[in-house]
Write an enzyme that holds these catalytic residues in place. Structure first.
Site, short mmCIF file in Angstrom:
data_model
loop_
_atom_site.label_atom_id
_atom_site.label_comp_id
_atom_site.label_asym_id
_atom_site.label_seq_id
_atom_site.Cartn_x
_atom_site.Cartn_y
_atom_site.Cartn_z
NE ARG A 4 0.62 73.64 53.92
CZ ARG A 4 0.33 74.84 53.74
NH1 ARG A 4 -0.01 75.45 55.29
NH2 ARG A 4 0.26 75.82 52.96
CE1 TYR A 61 12.31 52.26 62.32
CE2 TYR A 61 12.62 54.60 62.10
CZ TYR A 61 12.09 53.07 61.28
OH TYR A 61 11.79 53.10 60.06
CG ASP A 118 8.69 55.64 68.83
OD1 ASP A 118 7.82 55.20 68.82
OD2 ASP A 118 9.51 55.73 68.06
CE LYS A 177 6.94 51.08 60.99
NZ LYS A 177 7.88 51.77 62.08
C1 LIG Z 1 8.79 52.77 62.04
C2 LIG Z 1 9.29 53.48 63.18
C3 LIG Z 1 9.61 54.90 63.33
C4 LIG Z 1 9.35 55.79 61.98
O1 LIG Z 1 8.14 55.62 61.74
P1 LIG Z 1 7.78 56.06 59.69
O2 LIG Z 1 6.27 55.80 59.98
O3 LIG Z 1 8.43 54.70 59.08
O4 LIG Z 1 8.26 57.21 59.58
C5 LIG Z 1 9.75 55.57 64.18
N1 LIG Z 1 9.85 54.75 65.63
C6 LIG Z 1 9.59 53.49 65.48
C7 LIG Z 1 9.69 52.48 66.89
C8 LIG Z 1 9.41 52.74 64.64
O5 LIG Z 1 9.07 51.23 64.44
#
Ligand SMILES: *Cc1c(COP(=O)(O)O)cnc(C)c1O
Length: 380
Positions: free
Chosen positions: A47, A99, A171, A196
């Site tokens: 962890r 998001y 983000d 992604k």
């Molecule tokens: C998918 C996504 C998230 C969340 O991420 P997870 O890996 O699904 O927890 C946050 N911000 C954006 C822009 C996303 O596309």
């Protein structure tokens, strides 16, 4: 080192002193032997740290031009760690076209703990200033936004943040560091859903944070270890492998995205196409300044704004898969009003442009003509 080299080699020297393997071994272990209490070789419990994850964390830091990288179990757990820097009474100014999962985490989890969120349109960065007070501790930016592809000026946000000693988090999931490097534009924290584009193959869920400041890194590392939302070694390996082709994948995502945006905008049945590469996109100039290209995310609305017609289009697609998520090598299509944004009340979502016929595409790296042919038969 230039980006294309960093995507492959960043933070990856002497990855396996034992045998010299080119890829880091998958250290599938929860713990590490000690010769005497505290006598270990840098890792004591997975962890707190794992060598495969550490290799990935160095790679994250390298591609985002930061000093410290951290890998989490998901994008949302990475965001969760950032908000845990705050205390009850603190305030956050956030993008309103956000998001859905981030919005849910902010409003349904952290508001209960006394953190206050202001969701505002940030396309005009001057707006932000009027929400700043002495309780403001964080500005949360997502650009391009999801699904409306609005562009927010990161440098302008950074200047407000610096002036008032507020943290700026970006983000960077949609753009990736191939297109946009928030650290260089003044951000304190870069966050990713590595699920992604960074992973890129729709086979893993993961999150990332990158920071420069040592003290901030230490606080976030403390939270990462204390809360425990870490990713496993197998997933770390997969994302590290994905990163090695990020630049070539992104180049094709951008190329295909441009062709499809240009096809859609000429289609007689289509009312509007949202893509920051168009010169008449309201913040095209900012996009041109802070991004190296415009990416493969596109949203569009059909004429007449008919809910059933939009559903029929996404159901008829054959190469595009109807699915949540984005950023993989394969093309995906989504209907935000009934899928990702279904939990947001209709009047609320329509205020930001998420109308009934909005369709969002994550353009993959297949042949562009095949993708256009698929859209042609589905839109009719
Ligand atoms: C998918 C996504 C998230 C969340 O991420 P997870 O890996 O699904 O927890 C946050 N911000 C954006 C822009 C996303 O596309």
């Amino acid at each position: 080192m230039k980006f294309n080299t960093k995507a492959i080699h960043g933070g990856q020297h002497d990855i396996d002193p034992a045998y010299g393997s080119v890829m880091p071994p998958i250290y599938q272990t929860s713990t590490y032997s000690q010769t005497t209490p505290g006598g270990h070789k840098g890792f004591e419990y997975s962890r707190s740290g794992n060598p495969t994850r550490a290799a990935l964390e160095r790679a994250f830091a390298s591609i985002e031009n930061g000093k410290h990288g951290m890998a989490f179990a998901s994008g949302l757990s990475a965001i969760d760690a950032v908000i845990k820097l705050l205390k009850p009474g603190d305030e956050v100014i956030s993008t309103n076209d956000l998001y859905g999962g981030t919005y849910r985490l902010f409003t349904k989890v952290f508001e209960q703990f006394g953190v206050k969120f202001h969701f505002i349109g940030m396309e005009n960065a001057a707006q932000i200033q009027s929400y700043v007070n002495d309780k403001t501790k964080l500005i949360w930016v997502e650009t391009p936004t999801n699904p409306m592809m609005n562009i927010i000026d990161i440098k302008a946000c950074a200047s407000v943040a610096k002036k008032h000693n507020i943290l700026l988090a970006v983000d960077n999931t949609f753009a990736t560091p191939y297109l946009q490097r928030p650290m260089d534009l003044g951000a304190d924290i870069v966050m990713h859903s590595a699920t992604k584009y960074l992973g890129g193959h729709s086979d893993v869920v993961m999150g990332a944070l990158v920071v420069n400041d040592d003290a901030l890194a230490e606080r976030l590392y403390f939270i990462q270890n204390a809360s425990g939302a870490v990713c496993g070694p197998q997933d770390s390996f997969l994302v590290l492998r994905g990163l090695k082709t990020l630049h070539v994948r992104m180049e094709r995502h951008c190329e295909n995205g441009k062709k499809i945006a240009e096809y859609l905008v000429k289609h007689p049945k289509i009312e509007k196409v949202y893509w920051p590469g168009f010169e008449n996109h309201p913040n095209h100039d900012i996009a041109k300044n802070q991004m190296d290209d415009f990416g493969g995310m596109i949203s569009f609305v059909t004429r007449g704004n008919n809910y059933e017609e939009a559903i029929r289009i996404v159901e008829r697609l054959k190469i595009f898969t109807l699915a949540e998520s984005l950023g993989g090598v394969e093309s995906l299509a989504g209907h935000p009003a009934s899928m990702t944004h279904a939990s947001i009340p209709k009047e609320e979502r329509e205020k930001t442009g998420v109308v009934d016929s909005l369709i969002r595409l994550s353009v993959g790296i297949e042949d562009a003509d095949d993708l256009i042919g698929d859209l042609e038969q589905a839109i009719g």
